[in-house]
Write a protein that holds these residues in place. Structure first.
Motif, PDB file in Angstrom:
ATOM      1  N   LEU A  33      -9.120  10.952 -21.640  1.00 54.73           N
ATOM      2  CA  LEU A  33     -10.005  10.277 -20.699  1.00 54.73           C
ATOM      3  C   LEU A  33      -9.601  10.674 -19.290  1.00 54.73           C
ATOM      4  O   LEU A  33      -8.416  10.794 -18.992  1.00 54.73           O
ATOM      5  CB  LEU A  33      -9.900   8.753 -20.848  1.00 54.73           C
ATOM      6  N   THR A  34     -10.581  10.854 -18.420  1.00 58.31           N
ATOM      7  CA  THR A  34     -10.319  11.243 -17.040  1.00 58.31           C
ATOM      8  C   THR A  34     -10.546  10.049 -16.123  1.00 58.31           C
ATOM      9  O   THR A  34     -11.571   9.368 -16.220  1.00 58.31           O
ATOM     10  CB  THR A  34     -11.239  12.401 -16.624  1.00 58.31           C
ATOM     11  N   PHE A  35      -9.585   9.800 -15.247  1.00 61.07           N
ATOM     12  CA  PHE A  35      -9.649   8.690 -14.298  1.00 61.07           C
ATOM     13  C   PHE A  35      -9.318   9.192 -12.902  1.00 61.07           C
ATOM     14  O   PHE A  35      -8.618  10.192 -12.743  1.00 61.07           O
ATOM     15  CB  PHE A  35      -8.614   7.603 -14.653  1.00 61.07           C
ATOM     16  N   ASP A  36      -9.782   8.471 -11.892  1.00 60.41           N
ATOM     17  CA  ASP A  36      -9.345   8.720 -10.527  1.00 60.41           C
ATOM     18  C   ASP A  36      -7.905   8.239 -10.394  1.00 60.41           C
ATOM     19  O   ASP A  36      -7.500   7.294 -11.063  1.00 60.41           O
ATOM     20  CB  ASP A  36     -10.203   7.950  -9.514  1.00 60.41           C
ATOM     21  N   ARG A  37      -7.144   8.845  -9.514  1.00 65.22           N
ATOM     22  CA  ARG A  37      -5.767   8.402  -9.284  1.00 65.22           C
ATOM     23  C   ARG A  37      -5.726   6.938  -8.858  1.00 65.22           C
ATOM     24  O   ARG A  37      -4.806   6.213  -9.210  1.00 65.22           O
ATOM     25  CB  ARG A  37      -5.099   9.231  -8.189  1.00 65.22           C
ATOM     26  N   ALA A  38      -6.717   6.514  -8.098  1.00 63.32           N
ATOM     27  CA  ALA A  38      -6.740   5.143  -7.589  1.00 63.32           C
ATOM     28  C   ALA A  38      -6.874   4.117  -8.713  1.00 63.32           C
ATOM     29  O   ALA A  38      -6.613   2.931  -8.502  1.00 63.32           O
ATOM     30  CB  ALA A  38      -7.878   4.976  -6.587  1.00 63.32           C
ATOM     31  N   GLN A  79       0.829  -1.207   0.000  1.00 61.57           N
ATOM     32  CA  GLN A  79       0.000   0.000   0.000  1.00 61.57           C
ATOM     33  C   GLN A  79       0.865   1.259   0.000  1.00 61.57           C
ATOM     34  O   GLN A  79       0.548   2.245  -0.674  1.00 61.57           O
ATOM     35  CB  GLN A  79      -0.936   0.010   1.211  1.00 61.57           C
ATOM     36  N   LYS A  80       1.973   1.235   0.737  1.00 60.28           N
ATOM     37  CA  LYS A  80       2.868   2.389   0.768  1.00 60.28           C
ATOM     38  C   LYS A  80       3.490   2.623  -0.605  1.00 60.28           C
ATOM     39  O   LYS A  80       3.578   3.766  -1.072  1.00 60.28           O
ATOM     40  CB  LYS A  80       3.963   2.169   1.811  1.00 60.28           C
ATOM     41  N   ALA A  81       3.899   1.555  -1.271  1.00 54.33           N
ATOM     42  CA  ALA A  81       4.488   1.681  -2.607  1.00 54.33           C
ATOM     43  C   ALA A  81       3.472   2.240  -3.602  1.00 54.33           C
ATOM     44  O   ALA A  81       3.814   3.073  -4.444  1.00 54.33           O
ATOM     45  CB  ALA A  81       5.009   0.332  -3.077  1.00 54.33           C
ATOM     46  N   ILE A  82       2.216   1.810  -3.498  1.00 55.77           N
ATOM     47  CA  ILE A  82       1.159   2.311  -4.381  1.00 55.77           C
ATOM     48  C   ILE A  82       0.907   3.800  -4.132  1.00 55.77           C
ATOM     49  O   ILE A  82       0.778   4.585  -5.060  1.00 55.77           O
ATOM     50  CB  ILE A  82      -0.131   1.485  -4.219  1.00 55.77           C
ATOM     51  N   ARG A  83       0.847   4.196  -2.858  1.00 59.48           N
ATOM     52  CA  ARG A  83       0.662   5.621  -2.527  1.00 59.48           C
ATOM     53  C   ARG A  83       1.802   6.463  -3.083  1.00 59.48           C
ATOM     54  O   ARG A  83       1.579   7.550  -3.629  1.00 59.48           O
ATOM     55  CB  ARG A  83       0.571   5.805  -1.006  1.00 59.48           C
ATOM     56  N   MET A 109       3.722   5.748  -5.669  1.00 63.26           N
ATOM     57  CA  MET A 109       3.607   5.771  -7.127  1.00 63.26           C
ATOM     58  C   MET A 109       2.542   6.780  -7.554  1.00 63.26           C
ATOM     59  O   MET A 109       2.762   7.573  -8.461  1.00 63.26           O
ATOM     60  CB  MET A 109       3.247   4.380  -7.667  1.00 63.26           C
ATOM     61  N   HIS A 110       1.389   6.791  -6.871  1.00 61.18           N
ATOM     62  CA  HIS A 110       0.323   7.728  -7.220  1.00 61.18           C
ATOM     63  C   HIS A 110       0.749   9.172  -6.981  1.00 61.18           C
ATOM     64  O   HIS A 110       0.414  10.053  -7.773  1.00 61.18           O
ATOM     65  CB  HIS A 110      -0.934   7.427  -6.417  1.00 61.18           C
ATOM     66  N   SER A 111       1.490   9.419  -5.930  1.00 60.62           N
ATOM     67  CA  SER A 111       1.903  10.805  -5.649  1.00 60.62           C
ATOM     68  C   SER A 111       3.015  11.270  -6.586  1.00 60.62           C
ATOM     69  O   SER A 111       3.204  12.464  -6.778  1.00 60.62           O
ATOM     70  CB  SER A 111       2.341  10.948  -4.195  1.00 60.62           C
ATOM     71  N   ALA A 112       3.760  10.336  -7.190  1.00 60.25           N
ATOM     72  CA  ALA A 112       4.868  10.707  -8.076  1.00 60.25           C
ATOM     73  C   ALA A 112       4.445  10.807  -9.544  1.00 60.25           C
ATOM     74  O   ALA A 112       5.275  11.107 -10.397  1.00 60.25           O
ATOM     75  CB  ALA A 112       5.997   9.689  -7.940  1.00 60.25           C
ATOM     76  N   LEU A 113       3.170  10.582  -9.844  1.00 65.75           N
ATOM     77  CA  LEU A 113       2.720  10.662 -11.236  1.00 65.75           C
ATOM     78  C   LEU A 113       2.916  12.074 -11.776  1.00 65.75           C
ATOM     79  O   LEU A 113       2.652  13.057 -11.089  1.00 65.75           O
ATOM     80  CB  LEU A 113       1.234  10.293 -11.338  1.00 65.75           C
ATOM     81  N   GLN A 114       3.368  12.148 -13.022  1.00 63.86           N
ATOM     82  CA  GLN A 114       3.548  13.446 -13.653  1.00 63.86           C
ATOM     83  C   GLN A 114       3.241  13.345 -15.137  1.00 63.86           C
ATOM     84  O   GLN A 114       3.136  12.252 -15.681  1.00 63.86           O
ATOM     85  CB  GLN A 114       4.969  13.950 -13.427  1.00 63.86           C
ATOM     86  N   ARG A 115       3.095  14.500 -15.745  1.00 68.88           N
ATOM     87  CA  ARG A 115       2.752  14.555 -17.166  1.00 68.88           C
ATOM     88  C   ARG A 115       3.811  13.831 -18.000  1.00 68.88           C
ATOM     89  O   ARG A 115       5.008  13.982 -17.770  1.00 68.88           O
ATOM     90  CB  ARG A 115       2.636  15.999 -17.616  1.00 68.88           C
ATOM     91  N   GLY A 116       3.344  13.024 -18.950  1.00 66.41           N
ATOM     92  CA  GLY A 116       4.250  12.287 -19.814  1.00 66.41           C
ATOM     93  C   GLY A 116       4.497  10.855 -19.389  1.00 66.41           C
ATOM     94  O   GLY A 116       5.048  10.073 -20.150  1.00 66.41           O
TER      95      GLY A 116
END
Length: 87
Positions: free
Chosen positions: A73-78, A29-33, A35-42
């Motif tokens: 397309l728009t998605f939730d981060r989860a 769960q920590k690794a997933i969080r 990864m989601h917080s580090a998402l960036q354009r591209g």
């Protein structure tokens, strides 16, 4: 002394349960969080549903993906399963 002999199996069972089930799940769960917080354009990503796309915009709770023919397309981060950027 008899109380210790009765509680020892329960304590051992809890310790085994913790190290085999709870702790690995917390790490995942920590690794997933992270990864989601580090998402960036591209970033090239795959959603939980298997859709491949490129991140176009990042909002607090949503991600806009570019897919085939520059459709957005728009998605939730989860909904993001993994980032597949070639390193």
């Amino acid at each position: 002394m008899e109380l210790f002999g009765t509680l020892l199996p329960l304590i051992l069972m809890f310790a085994i349960f913790y190290f085999l089930l709870i702790r690995p799940q917390q790490k995942k769960q920590k690794a997933i969080r992270e990864m989601h917080s580090a998402l960036q354009r591209g970033d090239k990503i795959i959603t939980i549903g298997g859709l491949h796309g490129t991140v176009d915009a990042v909002d607090e709770d949503t991600i806009v993906l570019l897919v085939n023919d520059n459709r957005k397309l728009t998605f939730d981060r989860a909904a993001i399963r993994e980032v597949v950027n070639p390193d």
